[in-house]
Design a protein around this motif. Structure first.
Motif, PDB file in Angstrom:
ATOM      1  N   GLN A 159       0.820  -1.206   0.000  1.00  0.00           N
ATOM      2  CA  GLN A 159       0.000   0.000   0.000  1.00  0.00           C
ATOM      3  C   GLN A 159       0.854   1.257   0.000  1.00  0.00           C
ATOM      4  OE1 GLN A 159      -1.792  -0.861   3.999  1.00  0.00           O
ATOM      5  NE2 GLN A 159      -1.111   1.230   4.460  1.00  0.00           N
ATOM      6  N   TYR A 160       0.321   2.321  -0.600  1.00  0.00           N
ATOM      7  CA  TYR A 160       0.896   3.646  -0.416  1.00  0.00           C
ATOM      8  C   TYR A 160      -0.194   4.685  -0.579  1.00  0.00           C
ATOM      9  CZ  TYR A 160       1.466   3.847  -5.585  1.00  0.00           C
ATOM     10  OH  TYR A 160       1.272   3.827  -6.944  1.00  0.00           O
ATOM     11  N   LEU A 161       0.141   5.932  -0.294  1.00  0.00           N
ATOM     12  CA  LEU A 161      -0.865   6.986  -0.228  1.00  0.00           C
ATOM     13  C   LEU A 161      -0.765   7.918  -1.431  1.00  0.00           C
ATOM     14  CD1 LEU A 161      -0.532   7.944   3.542  1.00  0.00           C
ATOM     15  CD2 LEU A 161      -2.168   6.372   2.496  1.00  0.00           C
ATOM     16  N   LEU A 162      -1.927   8.311  -1.938  1.00  0.00           N
ATOM     17  CA  LEU A 162      -2.023   9.257  -3.044  1.00  0.00           C
ATOM     18  C   LEU A 162      -2.830  10.480  -2.618  1.00  0.00           C
ATOM     19  CD1 LEU A 162      -2.915   6.883  -6.027  1.00  0.00           C
ATOM     20  CD2 LEU A 162      -0.689   7.907  -5.540  1.00  0.00           C
ATOM     21  N   GLN A 163      -2.502  11.611  -3.207  1.00  0.00           N
ATOM     22  CA  GLN A 163      -3.282  12.822  -2.977  1.00  0.00           C
ATOM     23  C   GLN A 163      -4.659  12.670  -3.623  1.00  0.00           C
ATOM     24  OE1 GLN A 163      -1.552  15.570  -1.340  1.00  0.00           O
ATOM     25  NE2 GLN A 163      -3.674  16.129  -0.905  1.00  0.00           N
ATOM     26  N   THR A 164      -5.702  13.059  -2.908  1.00  0.00           N
ATOM     27  CA  THR A 164      -7.047  12.991  -3.490  1.00  0.00           C
ATOM     28  C   THR A 164      -7.220  14.083  -4.542  1.00  0.00           C
ATOM     29  OG1 THR A 164      -7.878  14.378  -1.686  1.00  0.00           O
ATOM     30  CG2 THR A 164      -8.110  11.994  -1.443  1.00  0.00           C
ATOM     31  N   LYS A 165      -8.258  13.909  -5.335  1.00  0.00           N
ATOM     32  CA  LYS A 165      -8.500  14.814  -6.450  1.00  0.00           C
ATOM     33  C   LYS A 165      -8.708  16.261  -6.001  1.00  0.00           C
ATOM     34  CE  LYS A 165     -11.287  14.943 -10.712  1.00  0.00           C
ATOM     35  NZ  LYS A 165     -10.213  14.555 -11.643  1.00  0.00           N
ATOM     36  N   ASP A 166      -9.328  16.444  -4.811  1.00  0.00           N
ATOM     37  CA  ASP A 166      -9.574  17.800  -4.327  1.00  0.00           C
ATOM     38  C   ASP A 166      -8.406  18.371  -3.512  1.00  0.00           C
ATOM     39  OD1 ASP A 166      -9.668  16.395  -1.957  1.00  0.00           O
ATOM     40  OD2 ASP A 166     -11.811  16.718  -1.615  1.00  0.00           O
ATOM     41  N   TRP A 167      -7.306  17.608  -3.369  1.00  0.00           N
ATOM     42  CA  TRP A 167      -6.104  18.026  -2.659  1.00  0.00           C
ATOM     43  C   TRP A 167      -6.350  18.276  -1.166  1.00  0.00           C
ATOM     44  CZ3 TRP A 167      -1.213  17.958  -4.666  1.00  0.00           C
ATOM     45  CH2 TRP A 167      -1.135  17.764  -6.049  1.00  0.00           C
ATOM     46  N   LYS A 168      -7.458  17.758  -0.636  1.00  0.00           N
ATOM     47  CA  LYS A 168      -7.772  17.981   0.769  1.00  0.00           C
ATOM     48  C   LYS A 168      -7.346  16.822   1.664  1.00  0.00           C
ATOM     49  CE  LYS A 168     -11.759  21.001  -0.067  1.00  0.00           C
ATOM     50  NZ  LYS A 168     -13.216  21.183   0.142  1.00  0.00           N
ATOM     51  N   SER A 169      -7.011  15.691   1.064  1.00  0.00           N
ATOM     52  CA  SER A 169      -6.697  14.521   1.865  1.00  0.00           C
ATOM     53  C   SER A 169      -5.827  13.573   1.045  1.00  0.00           C
ATOM     54  CB  SER A 169      -7.997  13.823   2.298  1.00  0.00           C
ATOM     55  OG  SER A 169      -7.721  12.727   3.130  1.00  0.00           O
ATOM     56  N   GLU A 212      -5.336  -2.045 -11.001  1.00  0.00           N
ATOM     57  CA  GLU A 212      -6.780  -2.204 -10.948  1.00  0.00           C
ATOM     58  C   GLU A 212      -7.384  -1.323  -9.851  1.00  0.00           C
ATOM     59  OE1 GLU A 212     -10.516  -3.274 -11.960  1.00  0.00           O
ATOM     60  OE2 GLU A 212      -8.681  -3.754 -13.057  1.00  0.00           O
ATOM     61  N   TYR A 213      -6.692  -1.236  -8.713  1.00  0.00           N
ATOM     62  CA  TYR A 213      -7.199  -0.399  -7.632  1.00  0.00           C
ATOM     63  C   TYR A 213      -7.166   1.074  -8.035  1.00  0.00           C
ATOM     64  CZ  TYR A 213      -8.538   0.486  -2.807  1.00  0.00           C
ATOM     65  OH  TYR A 213      -9.241   0.844  -1.680  1.00  0.00           O
ATOM     66  N   ALA A 214      -6.125   1.477  -8.743  1.00  0.00           N
ATOM     67  CA  ALA A 214      -6.027   2.857  -9.212  1.00  0.00           C
ATOM     68  C   ALA A 214      -7.163   3.180 -10.181  1.00  0.00           C
ATOM     69  CB  ALA A 214      -4.676   3.092  -9.884  1.00  0.00           C
ATOM     70  N   LYS A 215      -7.504   2.235 -11.051  1.00  0.00           N
ATOM     71  CA  LYS A 215      -8.611   2.441 -11.990  1.00  0.00           C
ATOM     72  C   LYS A 215      -9.916   2.682 -11.233  1.00  0.00           C
ATOM     73  CE  LYS A 215      -6.735  -0.290 -15.835  1.00  0.00           C
ATOM     74  NZ  LYS A 215      -6.910  -1.546 -16.623  1.00  0.00           N
ATOM     75  N   ILE A 218      -9.902   6.209  -9.805  1.00  0.00           N
ATOM     76  CA  ILE A 218     -10.131   7.188 -10.874  1.00  0.00           C
ATOM     77  C   ILE A 218     -11.627   7.194 -11.263  1.00  0.00           C
ATOM     78  CG2 ILE A 218      -9.663   7.712 -13.298  1.00  0.00           C
ATOM     79  CD1 ILE A 218      -6.806   6.608 -12.774  1.00  0.00           C
ATOM     80  N   ALA A 219     -12.196   5.997 -11.380  1.00  0.00           N
ATOM     81  CA  ALA A 219     -13.611   5.891 -11.749  1.00  0.00           C
ATOM     82  C   ALA A 219     -14.524   6.537 -10.702  1.00  0.00           C
ATOM     83  CB  ALA A 219     -14.003   4.432 -11.950  1.00  0.00           C
ATOM     84  N   ASP A 220     -14.098   6.488  -9.444  1.00  0.00           N
ATOM     85  CA  ASP A 220     -14.872   7.086  -8.358  1.00  0.00           C
ATOM     86  C   ASP A 220     -14.528   8.568  -8.143  1.00  0.00           C
ATOM     87  OD1 ASP A 220     -16.099   4.677  -7.868  1.00  0.00           O
ATOM     88  OD2 ASP A 220     -14.746   4.102  -6.241  1.00  0.00           O
ATOM     89  N   TRP A 221     -13.686   9.115  -9.000  1.00  0.00           N
ATOM     90  CA  TRP A 221     -13.283  10.515  -8.931  1.00  0.00           C
ATOM     91  C   TRP A 221     -12.575  10.858  -7.610  1.00  0.00           C
ATOM     92  CZ3 TRP A 221     -13.695  14.153 -12.852  1.00  0.00           C
ATOM     93  CH2 TRP A 221     -14.377  13.725 -14.002  1.00  0.00           C
ATOM     94  N   ARG A 222     -11.866   9.876  -7.073  1.00  0.00           N
ATOM     95  CA  ARG A 222     -11.149  10.115  -5.822  1.00  0.00           C
ATOM     96  C   ARG A 222      -9.705  10.574  -6.078  1.00  0.00           C
ATOM     97  NH1 ARG A 222     -12.059   5.482  -1.534  1.00  0.00           N
ATOM     98  NH2 ARG A 222     -11.388   7.174  -0.170  1.00  0.00           N
ATOM     99  N   ILE A 223      -9.168  10.187  -7.234  1.00  0.00           N
ATOM    100  CA  ILE A 223      -7.838  10.678  -7.638  1.00  0.00           C
ATOM    101  C   ILE A 223      -7.914  11.126  -9.084  1.00  0.00           C
ATOM    102  CG2 ILE A 223      -6.586   9.228  -6.000  1.00  0.00           C
ATOM    103  CD1 ILE A 223      -5.882   7.371  -8.343  1.00  0.00           C
TER     104      ILE A 223
END
Length: 223
Positions: A159-169, A212-215, A218-223
């Motif tokens: 696991q690792y962490l990515l910045q969310t699409k809104d840059w808030k988390s 697959e998890y990244a897809k 992206i589909a959920d508009w989280r990143i």
């Protein structure tokens, strides 16, 4: 999510074996493992021993008896603490990190003797985790080590962490491997590079790749 459900089904219901959470420092590996230990604390009646460096979370005993040890304060090494733990009749052991052959050997011994063992490695994928675990040991015994890992390993969560699409988390990006028959065969044959392909084609067993998890994120508009 699917990863959490798969971990509960494939890992947290087991009585023995080795489960690893991996990635370099700063990926919240410990947070993931703490949540797993807390789930066991709530849902099982066992004796849990943790060996940590340092202790980050104090568990409140619920259905489990929990003994927490800190490196340097309570013990001089993971290996020494794990050897001592065998005399305390634990069911579940959390080891902060596998750093050397002695700790890896102790973790395998515990997994082989009816204990559920959790630990971490600084690797980035399930395949590289298998390679790293084998390579900790001298080359002359690696064939036997492959057999032991194939038999004892329950799975790997990377696991690792990515910045969310809104840059808030930030949001976790996961890979989850279950030690299926195909994975065990590849470990024994030293074909650990094939594990990535097995993960990609084994969603029905609860596995998922980083891609697959990244897809999904992206589909959920989280990143």
């Amino acid at each position: 999510d699917d990863v959490a459900d798969s971990i509960k089904t494939n890992i947290l219901n087991q009585k023995n074996g080795l489960f690893l959470v991996t990635w370099p420092t700063g990926s919240w590996k410990t947070t993931s493992l703490i949540s797993m230990i807390e789930y066991l604390n709530t849902n099982r009646k066992e004796h849990i021993i943790t060996i940590e460096d340092p202790i980050e979370f104090i568990f409140e005993q619920k259905n489990c008896l929990i003994s927490q040890r800190e490196l340097w304060s309570d013990t001089l090494s993971y290996w020494n603490a794990m050897r001592s733990a065998m005399r305390e009749d634990p069911d579940i052991i959390f080891v902060w990190e596998i750093r050397d052959p002695e700790t890896a050997e102790a973790a395998l011994n515990l997994a082989e003797t009816g204990h559920l063992v959790f630990s971490t490695l600084h690797t980035k994928t399930a395949a590289s985790t298998v390679y790293r675990l084998i390579s900790l040991f001298p080359s002359e015994i690696q064939d036997s080590i492959k057999d032991r890992i194939a038999q004892s390993l329950l799975g790997v969560q990377s696991q690792y962490l990515l910045q969310t699409k809104d840059w808030k988390s930030r949001v976790g990006l996961y890979e989850f491997m279950v030690n299926s028959t195909a994975v065990r065969n590849d470990i024994r044959k030293n074909a650990w590079r094939q594990i990535d392909a097995i993960i990609e084609t084994s969603r029905q067993l609860g596995m998922i790749s980083h891609l697959e998890y990244a897809k999904r994120l992206i589909a959920d508009w989280r990143i």
